[in-house]
Design a protein around this motif. Structure first.
Motif, PDB file in Angstrom:
ATOM      1  N   ASP A  69       0.827  -1.215   0.000  1.00 42.34           N
ATOM      2  CA  ASP A  69       0.000   0.000   0.000  1.00 42.34           C
ATOM      3  C   ASP A  69       0.858   1.260   0.000  1.00 42.34           C
ATOM      4  O   ASP A  69       0.342   2.364  -0.048  1.00 42.34           O
ATOM      5  CB  ASP A  69      -1.038   0.006   1.137  1.00 42.34           C
ATOM      6  CG  ASP A  69      -0.485   0.426   2.511  1.00 42.34           C
ATOM      7  OD1 ASP A  69       0.746   0.575   2.666  1.00 42.34           O
ATOM      8  OD2 ASP A  69      -1.306   0.600   3.430  1.00 42.34           O
ATOM      9  N   SER A  70       2.186   1.076   0.073  1.00 43.26           N
ATOM     10  CA  SER A  70       3.097   2.226   0.060  1.00 43.26           C
ATOM     11  C   SER A  70       3.390   2.615  -1.387  1.00 43.26           C
ATOM     12  O   SER A  70       3.666   1.749  -2.214  1.00 43.26           O
ATOM     13  CB  SER A  70       4.396   1.868   0.784  1.00 43.26           C
ATOM     14  OG  SER A  70       4.785   0.529   0.531  1.00 43.26           O
ATOM     15  N   LEU A  71       3.316   3.914  -1.671  1.00 45.03           N
ATOM     16  CA  LEU A  71       3.720   4.382  -2.998  1.00 45.03           C
ATOM     17  C   LEU A  71       5.218   4.169  -3.150  1.00 45.03           C
ATOM     18  O   LEU A  71       5.972   4.307  -2.185  1.00 45.03           O
ATOM     19  CB  LEU A  71       3.398   5.867  -3.165  1.00 45.03           C
ATOM     20  CG  LEU A  71       1.927   6.269  -3.160  1.00 45.03           C
ATOM     21  CD1 LEU A  71       1.802   7.789  -3.346  1.00 45.03           C
ATOM     22  CD2 LEU A  71       1.132   5.538  -4.241  1.00 45.03           C
ATOM     23  N   THR A  72       5.651   3.852  -4.365  1.00 44.06           N
ATOM     24  CA  THR A  72       7.083   3.659  -4.602  1.00 44.06           C
ATOM     25  C   THR A  72       7.772   5.016  -4.750  1.00 44.06           C
ATOM     26  O   THR A  72       7.124   6.039  -5.010  1.00 44.06           O
ATOM     27  CB  THR A  72       7.301   2.871  -5.907  1.00 44.06           C
ATOM     28  OG1 THR A  72       6.827   3.680  -7.000  1.00 44.06           O
ATOM     29  CG2 THR A  72       6.542   1.553  -5.896  1.00 44.06           C
ATOM     30  N   GLU A  73       9.092   4.993  -4.612  1.00 43.38           N
ATOM     31  CA  GLU A  73       9.848   6.225  -4.880  1.00 43.38           C
ATOM     32  C   GLU A  73       9.602   6.683  -6.316  1.00 43.38           C
ATOM     33  O   GLU A  73       9.533   7.885  -6.585  1.00 43.38           O
ATOM     34  CB  GLU A  73      11.351   5.997  -4.632  1.00 43.38           C
ATOM     35  CG  GLU A  73      11.729   5.840  -3.158  1.00 43.38           C
ATOM     36  CD  GLU A  73      11.551   7.117  -2.350  1.00 43.38           C
ATOM     37  OE1 GLU A  73      10.395   7.551  -2.172  1.00 43.38           O
ATOM     38  OE2 GLU A  73      12.556   7.681  -1.885  1.00 43.38           O
ATOM     39  N   ALA A  74       9.412   5.730  -7.218  1.00 45.48           N
ATOM     40  CA  ALA A  74       9.155   6.090  -8.619  1.00 45.48           C
ATOM     41  C   ALA A  74       7.816   6.813  -8.790  1.00 45.48           C
ATOM     42  O   ALA A  74       7.618   7.549  -9.750  1.00 45.48           O
ATOM     43  CB  ALA A  74       9.193   4.835  -9.492  1.00 45.48           C
ATOM     44  N   GLN A  75       6.895   6.603  -7.833  1.00 42.20           N
ATOM     45  CA  GLN A  75       5.599   7.289  -7.898  1.00 42.20           C
ATOM     46  C   GLN A  75       5.628   8.651  -7.212  1.00 42.20           C
ATOM     47  O   GLN A  75       4.690   9.428  -7.364  1.00 42.20           O
ATOM     48  CB  GLN A  75       4.511   6.416  -7.228  1.00 42.20           C
ATOM     49  CG  GLN A  75       4.146   5.173  -8.024  1.00 42.20           C
ATOM     50  CD  GLN A  75       3.266   4.231  -7.212  1.00 42.20           C
ATOM     51  OE1 GLN A  75       3.687   3.675  -6.201  1.00 42.20           O
ATOM     52  NE2 GLN A  75       2.026   4.065  -7.634  1.00 42.20           N
ATOM     53  N   VAL A  76       6.667   8.911  -6.424  1.00 37.25           N
ATOM     54  CA  VAL A  76       6.668  10.132  -5.602  1.00 37.25           C
ATOM     55  C   VAL A  76       7.792  11.109  -5.985  1.00 37.25           C
ATOM     56  O   VAL A  76       7.585  12.320  -6.040  1.00 37.25           O
ATOM     57  CB  VAL A  76       6.777   9.764  -4.097  1.00 37.25           C
ATOM     58  CG1 VAL A  76       6.878  11.010  -3.226  1.00 37.25           C
ATOM     59  CG2 VAL A  76       5.583   8.914  -3.662  1.00 37.25           C
ATOM     60  N   ILE A  77       8.981  10.565  -6.259  1.00 34.88           N
ATOM     61  CA  ILE A  77      10.154  11.426  -6.474  1.00 34.88           C
ATOM     62  C   ILE A  77      10.037  12.324  -7.714  1.00 34.88           C
ATOM     63  O   ILE A  77      10.365  13.513  -7.647  1.00 34.88           O
ATOM     64  CB  ILE A  77      11.455  10.565  -6.554  1.00 34.88           C
ATOM     65  CG1 ILE A  77      11.720   9.881  -5.209  1.00 34.88           C
ATOM     66  CG2 ILE A  77      12.645  11.394  -7.008  1.00 34.88           C
ATOM     67  CD1 ILE A  77      12.279  10.739  -4.119  1.00 34.88           C
ATOM     68  N   PRO A  78       9.566  11.800  -8.856  1.00 30.19           N
ATOM     69  CA  PRO A  78       9.542  12.686 -10.037  1.00 30.19           C
ATOM     70  C   PRO A  78       8.738  13.965  -9.803  1.00 30.19           C
ATOM     71  O   PRO A  78       9.186  15.060 -10.161  1.00 30.19           O
ATOM     72  CB  PRO A  78       8.925  11.801 -11.131  1.00 30.19           C
ATOM     73  CG  PRO A  78       9.321  10.407 -10.720  1.00 30.19           C
ATOM     74  CD  PRO A  78       9.223  10.417  -9.213  1.00 30.19           C
ATOM     75  N   GLN A  79       7.574  13.858  -9.165  1.00 31.91           N
ATOM     76  CA  GLN A  79       6.795  15.076  -8.941  1.00 31.91           C
ATOM     77  C   GLN A  79       7.419  15.961  -7.862  1.00 31.91           C
ATOM     78  O   GLN A  79       7.258  17.174  -7.878  1.00 31.91           O
ATOM     79  CB  GLN A  79       5.330  14.752  -8.643  1.00 31.91           C
ATOM     80  CG  GLN A  79       5.066  14.050  -7.351  1.00 31.91           C
ATOM     81  CD  GLN A  79       3.682  13.382  -7.355  1.00 31.91           C
ATOM     82  OE1 GLN A  79       3.493  12.293  -7.872  1.00 31.91           O
ATOM     83  NE2 GLN A  79       2.706  14.039  -6.781  1.00 31.91           N
ATOM     84  N   THR A  80       8.166  15.330  -6.951  1.00 33.92           N
ATOM     85  CA  THR A  80       8.870  16.108  -5.925  1.00 33.92           C
ATOM     86  C   THR A  80       9.972  16.953  -6.564  1.00 33.92           C
ATOM     87  O   THR A  80      10.115  18.150  -6.280  1.00 33.92           O
ATOM     88  CB  THR A  80       9.474  15.162  -4.861  1.00 33.92           C
ATOM     89  OG1 THR A  80       8.440  14.312  -4.366  1.00 33.92           O
ATOM     90  CG2 THR A  80      10.087  15.928  -3.708  1.00 33.92           C
TER      91      THR A  80
END
Ligand code: 1QQ
Length: 374
Positions: A144-155
């Motif tokens: 249920d945790s978002l991956t770094e690939a789902q979070v880092i690009p938009q960050t």
């Protein structure tokens, strides 16, 4: 093998343990208590994440057990931030008939322990693992945790827009599965945004003195430092950067999503930018109710890891109720049927890769707390 005893889940007739019930969803009634095991880092380097996860799980079980029909027995075991210890905890849960296993806390541990569950046909729900490849280990592994690939690009994109980043230095620990995976995601996100990486500096997860690396980073005069690290390194790294007069923004990966950063680094943490899977400012009823209940039970607010843990138990409950069964293969099947489930993280779906989909948020540390980066 022991796992075979509880792996037939064709429903209807019940089993010796009574893990199959009748009805479905809200009307599901299962006579036996459904056992759920959680392997969490309660000691060792990742303990600050694990303690928070334990609180989130226990609050969720309390809430779920107030509902009619299904009762959960949660067993939390310490993986000690150690893959070998996690393997033996997983073996214990496989042998004791747990319907599902939650955890372990770190990706680095998960890659070692998950095969034990996969081979025995026990569904695993990762609640904090963000490395690439976690769910690729097999069809019993979900998260249920978002991956770094789902979070880092938009960050990185948001940080570029706010701060006008042109040139950065990247720092990461190169002996941990999560921090290495996070680094790879950062590297490609920076490239996609056309941001120059002036230098890439590596360290060990166990390191606590970053002065010499930070001095090297400072010489590049970067617009920001981008860091993939767990909290035990993040705190001294951020503190020492400010001591050395580096006042440029620091952008962290998921390891930074920990209130210990502000508690222990103090003012040095101000301005740190972190992408997150949980928006504490969300005013959805699921989130505000969760935050109020957590505060009341524990006397302090939750963090992202508590929210992901709480949502994890909600997901397990959904998966159990869909087929009205705590049999392992039924829970596995139930986990493939999670669509827009309302949780404190927002509406969660689990996709065909067994990964989670829900909104992410970019935060900045302001006055000692995470705030949405505006
Ligand atoms: C991982 C992580 C850690 C920060 C979890 C606590 O994201 O190991 O995958």
């Amino acid at each position: 093998v022991l796992a075979g005893c509880s792996s037939s889940g064709d429903g209807g007739g019940g089993t010796a343990e009574g893990l199959t019930g009748s009805g479905s969803g809200d009307s599901c009634v299962i006579d036996a208590t459904v056992p759920v095991g959680a392997a969490l880092s309660l000691t060792g380097g990742a303990a600050s994440y694990g303690e928070s996860q334990q609180k989130g799980l226990e609050l969720a079980v309390e809430h779920l057990n107030e509902k009619d029909g299904v009762e959960y027995a949660l067993s939390v075991e310490d993986d000690a931030t150690d893959p070998r210890q996690a393997i033996s905890v997983f073996e214990g849960f496989v042998a004791d008939g747990s319907s599902a296993i939650i955890g372990p806390t770190l990706s680095n541990t998960a890659f070692q322990a998950q095969p034990i569950a996969q081979e025995s046909g026990v569904p695993v729900l990762a609640i904090s693992n963000t490395a690439t490849g976690i769910t690729e280990q097999g069809d019993f592994i979900f998260r249920d945790s978002l991956t770094e690939a789902q979070v880092i690009p938009q960050t990185i994109a948001a940080a570029k827009e706010k701060l006008g980043l042109e040139k950065v230095v990247v720092m990461y620990s190169n002996d941990d599965a999560f921090t290495e995976s996070g680094f790879e995601v950062m590297e490609s996100a920076l490239e996609d945004e056309g941001i120059e990486v002036a230098d890439t500096l590596t360290f060990s997860v166990k390191d606590t003195d970053f002065r010499s690396l930070l001095t090297t980073a400072k010489q590049q005069d970067p617009d920001a430092i981008v860091v993939s690290a767990l909290i035990e390194a993040a705190i001294p790294l951020v503190t020492q950067a400010r001591e050395l007069g580096i006042d440029q923004p620091i952008i962290g990966g998921n390891g930074f999503n920990n209130p210990a950063l502000m508690a222990d680094a103090g003012d040095a943490a101000e301005g740190v930018i972190v992408g997150a899977a949980w928006n504490s400012a969300s005013d959805s009823p699921e989130n505000t109710d969760f935050m109020a209940a957590f505060e009341e039970k524990y006397g302090a607010g939750p963090d992202q890891f508590a929210a992901q843990a709480y949502a994890g138990m909600q997901i397990i409950d959904h998966a159990v109720r869909v087929n009205c069964s705590g049999e392992r293969t039924d829970v596995q099947d139930g986990l493939t049927q999670v669509t827009d489930l309302p949780t404190p993280l927002g509406a969660i779906s689990i996709n065909a890769d067994r990964d989670a989909e829900h909104p992410a948020v970019v935060q900045i540390v302001k006055d000692g707390a995470f705030a949405v980066l505006q």
